[in-house]
Design an enzyme around this catalytic site. Structure first.
Site, PDB file in Angstrom:
ATOM      1  N   ASN A 113       0.712  -1.250  -0.004  1.00 44.98           N
ATOM      2  CA  ASN A 113       0.038   0.095   0.035  1.00 44.98           C
ATOM      3  C   ASN A 113       0.934   1.404   0.111  1.00 44.98           C
ATOM      4  O   ASN A 113       1.766   1.414   0.964  1.00 44.98           O
ATOM      5  CB  ASN A 113      -1.001  -0.016   1.306  1.00 44.98           C
ATOM      6  CG  ASN A 113      -1.776   1.140   1.355  1.00 44.98           C
ATOM      7  OD1 ASN A 113      -1.338   2.192   1.133  1.00 44.98           O
ATOM      8  ND2 ASN A 113      -3.099   0.878   1.606  1.00 44.98           N
TER       9      ASN A 113
ATOM     10  N   HIS B 243       0.898   6.111   2.046  1.00 43.76           N
ATOM     11  CA  HIS B 243       1.919   7.214   2.636  1.00 43.76           C
ATOM     12  C   HIS B 243       2.901   7.982   1.896  1.00 43.76           C
ATOM     13  O   HIS B 243       3.139   8.929   2.440  1.00 43.76           O
ATOM     14  CB  HIS B 243       2.851   6.378   3.808  1.00 43.76           C
ATOM     15  CG  HIS B 243       2.014   5.756   4.971  1.00 43.76           C
ATOM     16  ND1 HIS B 243       0.980   6.326   5.581  1.00 43.76           N
ATOM     17  CD2 HIS B 243       2.074   4.852   5.725  1.00 43.76           C
ATOM     18  CE1 HIS B 243       0.322   5.735   6.388  1.00 43.76           C
ATOM     19  NE2 HIS B 243       0.971   4.484   6.628  1.00 43.76           N
TER      20      HIS B 243
ATOM     21  N   HIS C 209      -5.666   3.769  -1.714  1.00 44.74           N
ATOM     22  CA  HIS C 209      -7.033   3.880  -1.103  1.00 44.74           C
ATOM     23  C   HIS C 209      -7.517   5.282  -1.662  1.00 44.74           C
ATOM     24  O   HIS C 209      -6.738   6.302  -1.228  1.00 44.74           O
ATOM     25  CB  HIS C 209      -6.773   3.885   0.297  1.00 44.74           C
ATOM     26  CG  HIS C 209      -8.171   4.041   1.064  1.00 44.74           C
ATOM     27  ND1 HIS C 209      -8.317   3.651   2.534  1.00 44.74           N
ATOM     28  CD2 HIS C 209      -9.425   4.112   0.534  1.00 44.74           C
ATOM     29  CE1 HIS C 209      -9.689   3.937   2.612  1.00 44.74           C
ATOM     30  NE2 HIS C 209     -10.280   4.373   1.575  1.00 44.74           N
TER      31      HIS C 209
ATOM     32  N   ARG D  99      -9.516   7.861  -0.999  1.00 44.84           N
ATOM     33  CA  ARG D  99     -10.584   8.262   0.087  1.00 44.84           C
ATOM     34  C   ARG D  99     -11.364   9.566  -0.803  1.00 44.84           C
ATOM     35  O   ARG D  99     -11.260  10.131  -1.401  1.00 44.84           O
ATOM     36  CB  ARG D  99      -9.829   8.656   1.287  1.00 44.84           C
ATOM     37  CG  ARG D  99      -9.397   7.766   2.093  1.00 44.84           C
ATOM     38  CD  ARG D  99      -8.848   8.193   3.286  1.00 44.84           C
ATOM     39  NE  ARG D  99      -8.208   7.188   4.392  1.00 44.84           N
ATOM     40  CZ  ARG D  99      -9.267   6.864   5.212  1.00 44.84           C
ATOM     41  NH1 ARG D  99     -10.364   7.362   5.512  1.00 44.84           N
ATOM     42  NH2 ARG D  99      -8.942   5.987   6.020  1.00 44.84           N
TER      43      ARG D  99
ATOM     44  N   ARG E  49      -7.346  12.844   0.841  1.00 48.40           N
ATOM     45  CA  ARG E  49      -6.075  13.062   1.836  1.00 48.40           C
ATOM     46  C   ARG E  49      -4.646  12.563   1.363  1.00 48.40           C
ATOM     47  O   ARG E  49      -3.771  13.040   1.601  1.00 48.40           O
ATOM     48  CB  ARG E  49      -6.311  12.593   3.114  1.00 48.40           C
ATOM     49  CG  ARG E  49      -6.152  11.175   3.429  1.00 48.40           C
ATOM     50  CD  ARG E  49      -6.270  11.034   5.082  1.00 48.40           C
ATOM     51  NE  ARG E  49      -7.661  11.098   5.485  1.00 48.40           N
ATOM     52  CZ  ARG E  49      -8.014  10.281   6.644  1.00 48.40           C
ATOM     53  NH1 ARG E  49      -7.189   9.359   7.172  1.00 48.40           N
ATOM     54  NH2 ARG E  49      -9.263  10.649   7.128  1.00 48.40           N
TER      55      ARG E  49
ATOM     56  N   GLU F  88      -8.548   0.390  -3.111  1.00 48.90           N
ATOM     57  CA  GLU F  88      -9.205   0.103  -1.826  1.00 48.90           C
ATOM     58  C   GLU F  88     -10.212   1.528  -1.775  1.00 48.90           C
ATOM     59  O   GLU F  88      -9.703   2.473  -2.180  1.00 48.90           O
ATOM     60  CB  GLU F  88      -8.460   0.288  -0.698  1.00 48.90           C
ATOM     61  CG  GLU F  88      -8.646  -0.172   0.585  1.00 48.90           C
ATOM     62  CD  GLU F  88      -7.523   0.161   1.612  1.00 48.90           C
ATOM     63  OE1 GLU F  88      -6.540  -0.362   1.577  1.00 48.90           O
ATOM     64  OE2 GLU F  88      -8.090   0.861   2.694  1.00 48.90           O
TER      65      GLU F  88
ATOM     66  N   THR G  68      -8.037   2.935   8.277  1.00 51.96           N
ATOM     67  CA  THR G  68      -9.300   2.049   8.167  1.00 51.96           C
ATOM     68  C   THR G  68      -9.187   1.430   9.543  1.00 51.96           C
ATOM     69  O   THR G  68      -8.519   0.803  10.061  1.00 51.96           O
ATOM     70  CB  THR G  68      -9.120   1.072   7.192  1.00 51.96           C
ATOM     71  OG1 THR G  68      -9.029   1.566   6.168  1.00 51.96           O
ATOM     72  CG2 THR G  68     -10.737   0.447   7.242  1.00 51.96           C
TER      73      THR G  68
ATOM     74  N   GLU H  18     -10.606  -9.824   2.550  1.00 57.16           N
ATOM     75  CA  GLU H  18      -9.247  -9.423   3.291  1.00 57.16           C
ATOM     76  C   GLU H  18      -9.771  -9.489   4.809  1.00 57.16           C
ATOM     77  O   GLU H  18     -10.498  -8.677   5.315  1.00 57.16           O
ATOM     78  CB  GLU H  18      -8.788  -7.979   2.774  1.00 57.16           C
ATOM     79  CG  GLU H  18      -7.629  -7.767   3.607  1.00 57.16           C
ATOM     80  CD  GLU H  18      -6.963  -6.526   2.743  1.00 57.16           C
ATOM     81  OE1 GLU H  18      -7.238  -5.999   1.756  1.00 57.16           O
ATOM     82  OE2 GLU H  18      -6.294  -5.711   3.705  1.00 57.16           O
TER      83      GLU H  18
ATOM     84  N   HIS I 158      -3.545  -5.089   7.450  1.00 54.05           N
ATOM     85  CA  HIS I 158      -3.609  -4.287   8.589  1.00 54.05           C
ATOM     86  C   HIS I 158      -2.810  -4.228   9.746  1.00 54.05           C
ATOM     87  O   HIS I 158      -3.103  -5.324  10.462  1.00 54.05           O
ATOM     88  CB  HIS I 158      -5.054  -4.110   8.926  1.00 54.05           C
ATOM     89  CG  HIS I 158      -5.469  -2.580   9.285  1.00 54.05           C
ATOM     90  ND1 HIS I 158      -4.844  -1.735  10.445  1.00 54.05           N
ATOM     91  CD2 HIS I 158      -5.795  -1.515   8.538  1.00 54.05           C
ATOM     92  CE1 HIS I 158      -5.020  -0.447  10.262  1.00 54.05           C
ATOM     93  NE2 HIS I 158      -5.839  -0.150   9.224  1.00 54.05           N
TER      94      HIS I 158
HETATM   95  N1  PXP Z   1      -5.787  -3.557   4.143  1.00 55.92           N
HETATM   96  C1  PXP Z   1      -6.621  -2.324   4.465  1.00 55.92           C
HETATM   97  C2  PXP Z   1      -8.017  -2.692   4.022  1.00 55.92           C
HETATM   98  C3  PXP Z   1      -6.281  -1.414   4.717  1.00 55.92           C
HETATM   99  O1  PXP Z   1      -7.254  -0.364   4.897  1.00 55.92           O
HETATM  100  C4  PXP Z   1      -4.900  -1.077   4.913  1.00 55.92           C
HETATM  101  C5  PXP Z   1      -4.712   0.301   5.592  1.00 55.92           C
HETATM  102  O2  PXP Z   1      -4.662   1.400   4.410  1.00 55.92           O
HETATM  103  C6  PXP Z   1      -3.932  -1.940   4.883  1.00 55.92           C
HETATM  104  C7  PXP Z   1      -4.477  -3.081   4.417  1.00 55.92           C
HETATM  105  C8  PXP Z   1      -2.688  -1.898   5.407  1.00 55.92           C
HETATM  106  O3  PXP Z   1      -2.446  -1.606   6.614  1.00 55.92           O
HETATM  107  P1  PXP Z   1      -1.028  -1.163   7.362  1.00 55.92           P
HETATM  108  O4  PXP Z   1      -0.563   0.182   6.676  1.00 55.92           O
HETATM  109  O5  PXP Z   1      -1.287  -1.153   8.818  1.00 55.92           O
HETATM  110  O6  PXP Z   1      -0.075  -2.120   6.830  1.00 55.92           O
END
Ligand code: PXP
Length: 236
Positions: free
Chosen positions: A6, A9, A42, A44, A48, A69, A100, A150, A190
């Site tokens: 992901n 960031h 993602h 949003r 953001r 996402e 999330t 997921e 997550h």
């Molecule tokens: N999966 C989903 C559905 C998420 O919302 C996120 C966070 O954006 C992640 C995975 C990744 O989580 P983390 O950044 O804690 O690795």
């Protein structure tokens, strides 16, 4: 076990300066070259981090797969249908949350979620639902036509004692087995990081993990030294 990264960031950092660097698309290509099996971003409602143009550019640039996402809102569904990612992962979204916070309540929102799943299937886009490791949520995900789930691993990642961690792990393992038995593809994500990944890796029903924060943190930790050394060399 496959790995999707992901890159939200990276966009957060770019937006903090209002400039074009660091570019989340460039970052995604680095992830691909390093062996990632796919990229997650993602989009949003408040934009953001990732913006519409980023998703379009990712769609064109990636050679692995793009997992978009998103919350199942009419605006974002329309954008996703136009751009055509390889997969959409539907998540609950709250304006004020930092990230999330929990899985979808598929049982409660099954009517609207079923319609969302159908809207994507019309475009041949598979749908994953982000759910807590709870049997009813997984059974309902199958019932409304989702292709994948997921599993939310946040409670496992946040468990404070070894016993709590083991309990959460058992929940995830049972949920993964149920998902596979129902014929769903099972992913997880997550809060997963370099320290807590080991036991999750042993759950063979989980086919893919989605990781953001830990990998970006690690990139800063291992990359900052060389970035400084490069500048020091330049100044000599
Ligand atoms: N999966 C989903 C559905 C998420 O919302 C996120 C966070 O954006 C992640 C995975 C990744 O989580 P983390 O950044 O804690 O690795």
């Amino acid at each position: 076990m496959r790995l999707c990264i992901n890159i939200d960031h990276v966009a957060t950092l770019r937006n903090a300066r209002g400039e074009s660097q660091p570019d989340p698309v460039e970052a995604a290509l680095v992830c691909e070259r390093a062996g990632a099996d796919g990229i997650v971003c993602h989009l949003r409602e408040d934009r953001r981090h990732i913006r519409d143009a980023d998703v379009r550019r990712l769609r064109d640039a990636l050679t692995t797969k793009l997992d978009l996402e998103m919350a199942a809102t009419p605006e974002i569904i329309a954008i996703a249908r136009r751009i055509g990612p390889d997969l959409v992962t539907l998540v609950p979204e709250k304006r004020k949350e930092l990230t999330t916070e929990g899985g979808l309540d598929v049982v409660r929102s099954h009517r609207s979620l079923r319609m969302s799943v159908e809207r994507f299937h019309e475009k041949n886009i598979p749908v994953s639902l982000f759910v807590d490791p709870v049997a009813e949520q997984i059974e309902m995900s199958k019932e409304i036509g989702a292709d994948m789930i997921e599993l939310h691993t946040g409670e496992y990642a946040n468990a404070r004692t070894a016993e709590a961690r083991r309990r959460q792990l058992r929940r995830i393992a049972a949920a993964a087995l149920l998902g596979r038995t129902l014929g769903l593809t099972v992913n997880a994500g997550h809060g997963l990081n370099y320290a807590n990944m080991g036991p999750v890796k042993k759950i063979h029903e989980i086919q893919e993990v989605s990781i953001g924060h830990a990998v970006i943190v690690r990139a800063v930790e291992v990359g900052l030294g060389s970035a400084v050394r490069e500048m020091v060399r330049l100044l000599k």
